[in-house]
Design an enzyme around this catalytic site. Structure first.
Site, PDB file in Angstrom:
ATOM      1  N   HIS A  84      -0.142   0.492  -6.745  1.00 51.23           N
ATOM      2  CA  HIS A  84      -0.461   1.909  -6.579  1.00 51.23           C
ATOM      3  C   HIS A  84       0.730   2.643  -5.991  1.00 51.23           C
ATOM      4  O   HIS A  84       1.466   2.091  -5.162  1.00 51.23           O
ATOM      5  CB  HIS A  84      -1.719   2.110  -5.731  1.00 51.23           C
ATOM      6  CG  HIS A  84      -1.653   1.579  -4.326  1.00 51.23           C
ATOM      7  ND1 HIS A  84      -1.198   2.334  -3.267  1.00 51.23           N
ATOM      8  CD2 HIS A  84      -1.992   0.379  -3.798  1.00 51.23           C
ATOM      9  CE1 HIS A  84      -1.279   1.620  -2.146  1.00 51.23           C
ATOM     10  NE2 HIS A  84      -1.748   0.426  -2.437  1.00 51.23           N
ATOM     11  N   ASP A  86       0.245   5.791  -4.643  1.00 47.99           N
ATOM     12  CA  ASP A  86      -0.236   6.721  -3.616  1.00 47.99           C
ATOM     13  C   ASP A  86      -0.182   6.063  -2.240  1.00 47.99           C
ATOM     14  O   ASP A  86      -0.121   4.834  -2.119  1.00 47.99           O
ATOM     15  CB  ASP A  86      -1.659   7.216  -3.924  1.00 47.99           C
ATOM     16  CG  ASP A  86      -2.689   6.106  -3.991  1.00 47.99           C
ATOM     17  OD1 ASP A  86      -2.355   4.989  -4.433  1.00 47.99           O
ATOM     18  OD2 ASP A  86      -3.849   6.336  -3.586  1.00 47.99           O
ATOM     19  N   ASP A 117       2.999  -0.646   2.059  1.00 44.68           N
ATOM     20  CA  ASP A 117       1.723  -0.513   1.297  1.00 44.68           C
ATOM     21  C   ASP A 117       1.790   0.684   0.384  1.00 44.68           C
ATOM     22  O   ASP A 117       1.360   1.765   0.762  1.00 44.68           O
ATOM     23  CB  ASP A 117       0.558  -0.403   2.266  1.00 44.68           C
ATOM     24  CG  ASP A 117      -0.776  -0.366   1.537  1.00 44.68           C
ATOM     25  OD1 ASP A 117      -0.813  -0.633   0.324  1.00 44.68           O
ATOM     26  OD2 ASP A 117      -1.783  -0.055   2.182  1.00 44.68           O
ATOM     27  N   GLU A 151      -5.511   4.566  -5.245  1.00 50.16           N
ATOM     28  CA  GLU A 151      -6.020   3.336  -4.624  1.00 50.16           C
ATOM     29  C   GLU A 151      -6.474   3.612  -3.208  1.00 50.16           C
ATOM     30  O   GLU A 151      -7.478   3.076  -2.753  1.00 50.16           O
ATOM     31  CB  GLU A 151      -4.928   2.259  -4.621  1.00 50.16           C
ATOM     32  CG  GLU A 151      -5.476   0.843  -4.452  1.00 50.16           C
ATOM     33  CD  GLU A 151      -5.600   0.399  -2.995  1.00 50.16           C
ATOM     34  OE1 GLU A 151      -6.208  -0.644  -2.756  1.00 50.16           O
ATOM     35  OE2 GLU A 151      -5.081   1.089  -2.094  1.00 50.16           O
ATOM     36  N   GLU A 152      -5.740   4.470  -2.520  1.00 53.21           N
ATOM     37  CA  GLU A 152      -6.056   4.763  -1.117  1.00 53.21           C
ATOM     38  C   GLU A 152      -7.150   5.825  -1.006  1.00 53.21           C
ATOM     39  O   GLU A 152      -7.663   6.072   0.077  1.00 53.21           O
ATOM     40  CB  GLU A 152      -4.795   5.233  -0.374  1.00 53.21           C
ATOM     41  CG  GLU A 152      -3.618   4.257  -0.418  1.00 53.21           C
ATOM     42  CD  GLU A 152      -3.813   3.039   0.474  1.00 53.21           C
ATOM     43  OE1 GLU A 152      -4.933   2.831   0.985  1.00 53.21           O
ATOM     44  OE2 GLU A 152      -2.840   2.295   0.650  1.00 53.21           O
ATOM     45  N   GLU A 180       0.179  -5.981  -3.652  1.00 56.04           N
ATOM     46  CA  GLU A 180      -0.256  -5.533  -2.314  1.00 56.04           C
ATOM     47  C   GLU A 180       0.422  -6.383  -1.231  1.00 56.04           C
ATOM     48  O   GLU A 180       0.748  -7.545  -1.467  1.00 56.04           O
ATOM     49  CB  GLU A 180      -1.777  -5.665  -2.173  1.00 56.04           C
ATOM     50  CG  GLU A 180      -2.571  -4.639  -2.962  1.00 56.04           C
ATOM     51  CD  GLU A 180      -2.576  -3.241  -2.332  1.00 56.04           C
ATOM     52  OE1 GLU A 180      -1.900  -3.049  -1.295  1.00 56.04           O
ATOM     53  OE2 GLU A 180      -3.215  -2.351  -2.897  1.00 56.04           O
ATOM     54  N   HIS A 369      -0.376   1.500   6.915  1.00 53.25           N
ATOM     55  CA  HIS A 369      -1.228   2.609   7.388  1.00 53.25           C
ATOM     56  C   HIS A 369      -0.898   3.031   8.824  1.00 53.25           C
ATOM     57  O   HIS A 369      -1.596   3.857   9.398  1.00 53.25           O
ATOM     58  CB  HIS A 369      -2.731   2.270   7.282  1.00 53.25           C
ATOM     59  CG  HIS A 369      -3.219   2.040   5.882  1.00 53.25           C
ATOM     60  ND1 HIS A 369      -4.540   2.179   5.511  1.00 53.25           N
ATOM     61  CD2 HIS A 369      -2.563   1.705   4.751  1.00 53.25           C
ATOM     62  CE1 HIS A 369      -4.668   1.917   4.221  1.00 53.25           C
ATOM     63  NE2 HIS A 369      -3.475   1.617   3.738  1.00 53.25           N
TER      64      HIS A 369
END
Ligand SMILES: [Zn+2]
Length: 401
Positions: A84, A86, A117, A151-152, A180, A369
């Site tokens: 991903h 995003d 990530d 995805e997020e 990931e 994150h």
């Protein structure tokens, strides 16, 4: 819909995973914004001879989401690399010690939202694929990229729809590598060969409000709630399976909201979440929870139970030649054999596994994150080498470092 692609010259060499990660981090692609990230990857892949598509998916009440599918080669086997573009929001921007969209490198560490990530993982795998085809223009088989911008976020207009879109165009995948960040501390730690499922339940116990001095005129729902939660916790759900830890139930909130110490409340609510292994489906697990509550409640406790719909089932990619190939590539480059794990949260692998076997491997995810998200430059170059080695063995070519 597909967009007409122009392919302007890049200001950097996309076979350099560090430069590509920096360029991606500089795209502020906080879900649902594309932020230039997919446009950049489209340019990179199209310049390298990939056919590139940019399907946009929509759903009522949700922002449109851009996605990317690219492929080089027409024959099988088809190895699809998924990821991903995003990222989650920056959070407290003042707390960052570096620009979250700057991609600056300090003491061998690249900083920025998405560094681990998973823009770093995505970039390293793309760089490896470009170098692989550059050095082996006649390589057999095909490499595809399945990249979502959702995805997020709600994950409604992302991988699920992109997979269905690809299938409707006749695309078939033999194996998938999802980039990931699977490693807890070092690049040799962990490959994920499955994921646990997730099921959330909401429990409400109804009583009767009244004066604490006259309990015979009231019915305290907290007493019943304690009894029900104790029953959920009394016996382990299972003892684990060959590749999975025991399933785990956590009560995540317990709410009465009673401001008064002399009033028996009327209602108590609780929410619990279960991360379950491959001995359960959401349905069999829900039935077991209902059985436990029914037995504990008897006709003493009046309660309601509701489960949130879930698409997070437990799944396992059985260890076999593909898993071994990934583990061999990691071991060859790091000197240590990684564990085959099914720990952690859910990922888009739960959707991909309906189309082909999927293995997850990426950079160290320690700061994902977080404020000051970052990735070691050495880990990016290691992941590029590991992916390149995997491509060599997957397409049965002699490895040339
Ligand atoms: Zn991720």
């Amino acid at each position: 819909m597909d967009q007409q692609l122009d392919t302007p010259l890049l200001a950097f060499d996309p076979t350099d995973p560090v430069a590509l990660t920096q360029a991606l981090v500089r795209c502020p692609s906080v879900t649902p914004a594309e932020g230039g990230a997919l446009a950049l990857l489209a340019t990179v892949l199209a310049s390298a001879g990939y056919s590139v598509h940019r399907p946009v998916f929509s759903a009522d009440g949700m922002p449109d989401i851009e996605n990317l599918y690219a492929r080089i080669g027409t024959e099988g086997p088809v190895l699809v690399i998924a990821g991903h573009s995003d990222v989650v929001p920056v959070g407290d921007a003042e707390a960052w010690t570096r620009d979250p969209f700057g991609g600056v490198i300090v003491d061998g560490v690249l900083y920025g939202r998405g560094a681990c990530d998973m823009k770093g993982g995505l970039a390293a795998m793309i760089s490896a694929a470009l170098r692989f085809r550059r050095d082996n223009p006649q390589a057999p088989g095909s490499i595809a990229f399945l990249i979502t911008g959702d995805e997020e976020g709600p994950a409604i207009n992302g991988t699920i729809k992109l997979l269905a879109w690809a299938q409707s165009r006749g695309e078939r995948f033999d194996h998938c590598l999802l980039g990931e960040p699977t490693n807890p501390a070092s690049m040799s730690d962990m490959i994920k060969i499955g994921r646990r499922g997730s099921l959330t339940g909401k429990l409400t116990v109804n009583g009767k409000q009244g004066h604490v001095g006259y309990p015979h005129l009231a019915d305290n729902p907290i007493r019943g709630m304690v009894r029900l939660l104790a029953a959920l916790d009394a016996t382990p759900l299972d003892g684990g399976t060959t590749h999975f830890d025991p399933s785990n139930l956590e009560v995540t909130t317990l709410d009465v909201g009673n401001p008064s110490s002399n009033v028996v409340p009327a209602q108590a609510k609780a929410v619990f979440n279960i991360r379950f292994n491959d001995s359960w489906t959401p349905e069999t697990l829900a039935a077991e929870i209902e059985r436990r509550l029914r037995e504990a409640a008897g006709n003493l406790v009046r309660y309601e139970l509701a489960f949130q719909p879930t698409n997070a089932v437990a799944f396992l990619t059985e260890p076999g030649p593909f898993v071994t190939m990934v583990a061999d590539a990691v071991e060859a480059e790091t000197g240590k054999r990684p564990a085959l794990s099914t720990t952690g949260g859910t990922s888009d692998a739960r959707f991909i596994k309906n189309y082909c076997p999927v293995v997850e491997y990426g950079v160290v995810g320690q700061t994902m994150h977080q404020i000051d998200e970052r990735v070691a430059v050495a880990d990016l170059t290691a992941l590029e080498r590991i992916t390149h080695r995997l491509l060599d063995s997957y397409f049965a070519l002699q490895h040339k470092p």
